[in-house]
Design an enzyme around this catalytic site. Sequence first.
Site, PDB file in Angstrom:
ATOM      1  N   HIS A  99       0.843  -1.196   0.000  1.00  0.00           N
ATOM      2  CA  HIS A  99       0.000   0.000   0.000  1.00  0.00           C
ATOM      3  C   HIS A  99       0.876   1.243   0.000  1.00  0.00           C
ATOM      4  O   HIS A  99       2.113   1.145  -0.045  1.00  0.00           O
ATOM      5  CB  HIS A  99      -1.014  -0.020   1.145  1.00  0.00           C
ATOM      6  CG  HIS A  99      -0.421  -0.040   2.530  1.00  0.00           C
ATOM      7  ND1 HIS A  99       0.291   1.002   3.052  1.00  0.00           N
ATOM      8  CD2 HIS A  99      -0.448  -0.989   3.492  1.00  0.00           C
ATOM      9  CE1 HIS A  99       0.673   0.715   4.280  1.00  0.00           C
ATOM     10  NE2 HIS A  99       0.247  -0.507   4.572  1.00  0.00           N
ATOM     11  N   HIS A 136       4.056   1.563   2.156  1.00  0.00           N
ATOM     12  CA  HIS A 136       5.271   0.896   1.668  1.00  0.00           C
ATOM     13  C   HIS A 136       5.901   1.720   0.534  1.00  0.00           C
ATOM     14  O   HIS A 136       7.119   1.883   0.465  1.00  0.00           O
ATOM     15  CB  HIS A 136       4.950  -0.513   1.142  1.00  0.00           C
ATOM     16  CG  HIS A 136       4.259  -1.386   2.140  1.00  0.00           C
ATOM     17  ND1 HIS A 136       3.036  -1.961   1.899  1.00  0.00           N
ATOM     18  CD2 HIS A 136       4.603  -1.757   3.398  1.00  0.00           C
ATOM     19  CE1 HIS A 136       2.670  -2.666   2.959  1.00  0.00           C
ATOM     20  NE2 HIS A 136       3.595  -2.549   3.881  1.00  0.00           N
ATOM     21  N   CYS A 142       3.224 -10.840  20.605  1.00  0.00           N
ATOM     22  CA  CYS A 142       2.176 -10.452  19.650  1.00  0.00           C
ATOM     23  C   CYS A 142       2.520 -11.046  18.287  1.00  0.00           C
ATOM     24  O   CYS A 142       3.521 -10.642  17.677  1.00  0.00           O
ATOM     25  CB  CYS A 142       2.060  -8.938  19.525  1.00  0.00           C
ATOM     26  SG  CYS A 142       0.945  -8.474  18.162  1.00  0.00           S
ATOM     27  N   CYS A 167       2.867  -8.325  15.507  1.00  0.00           N
ATOM     28  CA  CYS A 167       4.104  -7.531  15.506  1.00  0.00           C
ATOM     29  C   CYS A 167       5.328  -8.431  15.313  1.00  0.00           C
ATOM     30  O   CYS A 167       6.412  -7.928  15.059  1.00  0.00           O
ATOM     31  CB  CYS A 167       4.350  -6.841  16.842  1.00  0.00           C
ATOM     32  SG  CYS A 167       3.174  -5.609  17.326  1.00  0.00           S
ATOM     33  N   CYS A 197      -2.095  -6.172  22.775  1.00  0.00           N
ATOM     34  CA  CYS A 197      -0.960  -5.538  22.096  1.00  0.00           C
ATOM     35  C   CYS A 197      -1.212  -4.030  22.074  1.00  0.00           C
ATOM     36  O   CYS A 197      -2.270  -3.592  21.606  1.00  0.00           O
ATOM     37  CB  CYS A 197      -0.827  -6.062  20.673  1.00  0.00           C
ATOM     38  SG  CYS A 197       0.308  -5.058  19.690  1.00  0.00           S
ATOM     39  N   HIS A 251      -1.731  -3.149  18.171  1.00  0.00           N
ATOM     40  CA  HIS A 251      -2.865  -3.722  17.425  1.00  0.00           C
ATOM     41  C   HIS A 251      -4.151  -3.845  18.237  1.00  0.00           C
ATOM     42  O   HIS A 251      -5.211  -4.102  17.666  1.00  0.00           O
ATOM     43  CB  HIS A 251      -2.481  -5.113  16.881  1.00  0.00           C
ATOM     44  CG  HIS A 251      -1.402  -5.058  15.848  1.00  0.00           C
ATOM     45  ND1 HIS A 251      -0.077  -5.327  16.127  1.00  0.00           N
ATOM     46  CD2 HIS A 251      -1.454  -4.715  14.537  1.00  0.00           C
ATOM     47  CE1 HIS A 251       0.631  -5.180  15.021  1.00  0.00           C
ATOM     48  NE2 HIS A 251      -0.169  -4.817  14.057  1.00  0.00           N
ATOM     49  N   LYS A 259      -3.128   5.580  11.262  1.00  0.00           N
ATOM     50  CA  LYS A 259      -2.068   5.078  10.400  1.00  0.00           C
ATOM     51  C   LYS A 259      -2.711   4.295   9.269  1.00  0.00           C
ATOM     52  O   LYS A 259      -3.608   3.479   9.508  1.00  0.00           O
ATOM     53  CB  LYS A 259      -1.150   4.151  11.207  1.00  0.00           C
ATOM     54  CG  LYS A 259      -0.061   3.541  10.347  1.00  0.00           C
ATOM     55  CD  LYS A 259       0.635   2.384  11.031  1.00  0.00           C
ATOM     56  CE  LYS A 259       1.631   1.755  10.064  1.00  0.00           C
ATOM     57  NZ  LYS A 259       2.015   0.409  10.421  1.00  0.00           N
ATOM     58  N   LYS A 290      -3.759  -1.942   6.183  1.00  0.00           N
ATOM     59  CA  LYS A 290      -4.771  -2.810   5.596  1.00  0.00           C
ATOM     60  C   LYS A 290      -5.858  -3.141   6.621  1.00  0.00           C
ATOM     61  O   LYS A 290      -7.045  -3.090   6.334  1.00  0.00           O
ATOM     62  CB  LYS A 290      -4.075  -4.089   5.105  1.00  0.00           C
ATOM     63  CG  LYS A 290      -4.993  -5.045   4.392  1.00  0.00           C
ATOM     64  CD  LYS A 290      -4.587  -5.222   2.948  1.00  0.00           C
ATOM     65  CE  LYS A 290      -5.630  -5.964   2.125  1.00  0.00           C
ATOM     66  NZ  LYS A 290      -5.681  -7.381   2.407  1.00  0.00           N
TER      67      LYS A 290
HETATM   68  N1  MSP Z   1       9.296  -6.500   7.844  1.00  0.00           N
HETATM   69  C1  MSP Z   1       9.347  -5.439   8.778  1.00  0.00           C
HETATM   70  C2  MSP Z   1      10.586  -4.578   8.543  1.00  0.00           C
HETATM   71  C3  MSP Z   1      11.881  -5.309   8.562  1.00  0.00           C
HETATM   72  S1  MSP Z   1      13.208  -4.273   8.157  1.00  0.00           S
HETATM   73  C4  MSP Z   1      14.540  -5.165   8.497  1.00  0.00           C
HETATM   74  C5  MSP Z   1       8.101  -4.583   8.651  1.00  0.00           C
HETATM   75  N2  MSP Z   1       7.457  -4.661   7.492  1.00  0.00           N
HETATM   76  S2  MSP Z   1       6.134  -3.847   7.082  1.00  0.00           S
HETATM   77  O1  MSP Z   1       5.660  -4.410   5.852  1.00  0.00           O
HETATM   78  O2  MSP Z   1       5.222  -3.798   8.168  1.00  0.00           O
HETATM   79  O3  MSP Z   1       6.642  -2.438   6.684  1.00  0.00           O
HETATM   80  C6  MSP Z   1       6.925  -1.499   7.643  1.00  0.00           C
HETATM   81  C7  MSP Z   1       7.392  -0.219   6.975  1.00  0.00           C
HETATM   82  O4  MSP Z   1       6.505   0.184   5.912  1.00  0.00           O
HETATM   83  C8  MSP Z   1       7.347   0.928   7.956  1.00  0.00           C
HETATM   84  O5  MSP Z   1       8.483   0.962   8.781  1.00  0.00           O
HETATM   85  C9  MSP Z   1       7.300   2.087   7.022  1.00  0.00           C
HETATM   86  O6  MSP Z   1       8.581   2.282   6.491  1.00  0.00           O
HETATM   87  C10 MSP Z   1       6.355   1.591   5.931  1.00  0.00           C
HETATM   88  N3  MSP Z   1       4.969   1.887   6.260  1.00  0.00           N
HETATM   89  C11 MSP Z   1       3.934   1.014   6.434  1.00  0.00           C
HETATM   90  N4  MSP Z   1       2.797   1.718   6.692  1.00  0.00           N
HETATM   91  C12 MSP Z   1       3.065   3.034   6.676  1.00  0.00           C
HETATM   92  C13 MSP Z   1       2.302   4.212   6.822  1.00  0.00           C
HETATM   93  N5  MSP Z   1       1.012   4.220   7.036  1.00  0.00           N
HETATM   94  N6  MSP Z   1       2.968   5.396   6.691  1.00  0.00           N
HETATM   95  C14 MSP Z   1       4.296   5.462   6.418  1.00  0.00           C
HETATM   96  N7  MSP Z   1       5.029   4.374   6.287  1.00  0.00           N
HETATM   97  C15 MSP Z   1       4.462   3.158   6.448  1.00  0.00           C
HETATM   98  O7  MSP Z   1       7.812  -3.867   9.583  1.00  0.00           O
END
Ligand code: MSP
Length: 564
Positions: free
Chosen positions: A71, A74, A179, A182, A197, A200, A360, A363
């Site tokens: 999304h 990312h 969790c 997480c 959590c 969440h 935030k 999904k």
């Molecule tokens: N897999 C772990 C990260 C491991 S790094 C060694 C993870 N993945 S995640 O798919 O949940 O992605 C997290 C990252 O996606 C966040 O740290 C951020 O960089 C980005 N984001 C996900 N949702 C976001 C928002 N709503 N806003 C901004 N960034 C966001 O955690």
Amino acid sequence: MPNRGARGRARAQAGASPSSIAGGFWRREAVLKFRSYSFASPKDPPPASTLLRPMSFYITTPIYYVNAAPHLGHAYSTIACDVMARHMRQRGEDVFFLTGTDEHGEPVALAAEREGLTPQELVDRNAPRFEDLMPRLNVSNDFFIRTTDPEHQAKVQEVLARIRDNGHVYEGVYEGWYCPRCADFKTDAEAGDDNLCPIHRTPLIREKEDNYFFRLSAFQDELLRLFDEQPDFVMPRHRYNEARSFIASGLQDISLSRSTFTWGVPVPWDPKHVFYVWFDALLNYYTALSYARPGEDLTDRFWPAQYHVIGKDILKFHTVFWPAMLLAAGLPLPQHVFVHGFLLMAAPKADGDDAPELMKMSKSMGNVLDPFAIIDEFGADALRYYCMRDVSFGQDGEVSTARFAVLYSSELANDFGNLASRTVAMVHRYRGGVVPAAEPDPALAAEIDSVVSEISGLLDRADLTAALEAAWLRVRRLNRYVEEQAPWVLAKDEARAGELDRVLASLAEGLRVVAVVLHPWIPASVEKLLATLGAPELDLDGARLTAGRLAAIDKLEPLFPKPK
Ligand code: MSP
């Protein structure tokens, strides 16, 4: 397990940095090896032979979990890194930009079970959704790592065995809260009275299992010293403070392995265990360099990373666990962890109340902007611009489709698109499509040229929003210049032909320079415009108003047309 080395090789070649960009005065004299934090780092200046080499610049995104669709959140982290990587290439630096997917761990194993798939089948189905996002966003990553790559797994085992050999691992029993969403253990304080959590708001699981532990507590003093000696290790400052107080409040040892499921990298000295997914995941930043280019190990060239860019949700892992792991393995530490905020979007309130709440984007909350849908309608540049423009990088910020539409038309289409269209049109109307070889207006040139050093300084600190603003000030300056000089008035008076030549040359060159500096944010539009101007070069050395630089130019279709 399928061999994905070939996939890695294909990506590595496809994503090679543009070779047309040659460096010059932007090369800094600092050399990679001397900028990393290290207790044994030499104080002597680098040898003269290294002074003229481009600086290595290694930047990484978080690697994304594959059990949900990509999304805008990312896309946000990824676009930010791409802006920095592209800018550094324009400076002639030796850049490596990494992104990828995080594929192990309990959440993936559970999602696969629910769908009646093996975990490998699930990740093979979902990882391409993230990999495909990169070209759609026009992101110039040099490699896409998957933590199921066999080369990554072998390197994880090697580094973690070294940490054990160095005396930082012991066997024990973990009992406490966990969790699964997480993939993180929670303290009693975090679990609170309701055992939910804190992120969440879902029930925590009481876990009791045999684990190997990492002696995190032993690194408390060294971490505090790192933070004191390198105050920009974590940026921006409020995140530095948050990380430092977490460390100062006392560190507990953490689980290094799990033994109640098998979807992970096996612990080489005890294959009943797999490594805790965060240890496997964090190491991606290091392992990728060893196999991203077939037959070549890039580790010495690019390690340590200059920037890890992450969201604030994963601060603890990157600013506490990660440097401790690297210290334990005897590896140099990254120079900066930049922590950005969340994109927030109105979500319907759970209790059905009509006033939506800002949350935030995620999904599970049902408040996601689909980057693919935006790209289909407006193009990747519009999405890239919006993300970097509307939310100050490092802070949380609200995003909405309404605001997106406003900025698309007022800034991209009106400010920049119109400047480009009318400049090109006037060169055709008044000078038959040939930019006059006149000397540009020196006062205007000074105002526009200064953008290069200004943006470079801001991007050195990852201040992406301010850097974009600096470029936009020049876009607006050029629009004002058109109004001030009124070329249509000059064109009516043959005696003022020289003035008109100078105004047109200034405008066309000014447009070229702002386009070059804007390339990291809106690459496709800038390439289209520069091709029209017959000046495709992107290096920042050439980004200053120069007489005679442009000659015959093409016609230009609108850069940001009205959406259908
Ligand atoms: N897999 C772990 C990260 C491991 S790094 C060694 C993870 N993945 S995640 O798919 O949940 O992605 C997290 C990252 O996606 C966040 O740290 C951020 O960089 C980005 N984001 C996900 N949702 C976001 C928002 N709503 N806003 C901004 N960034 C966001 O955690």
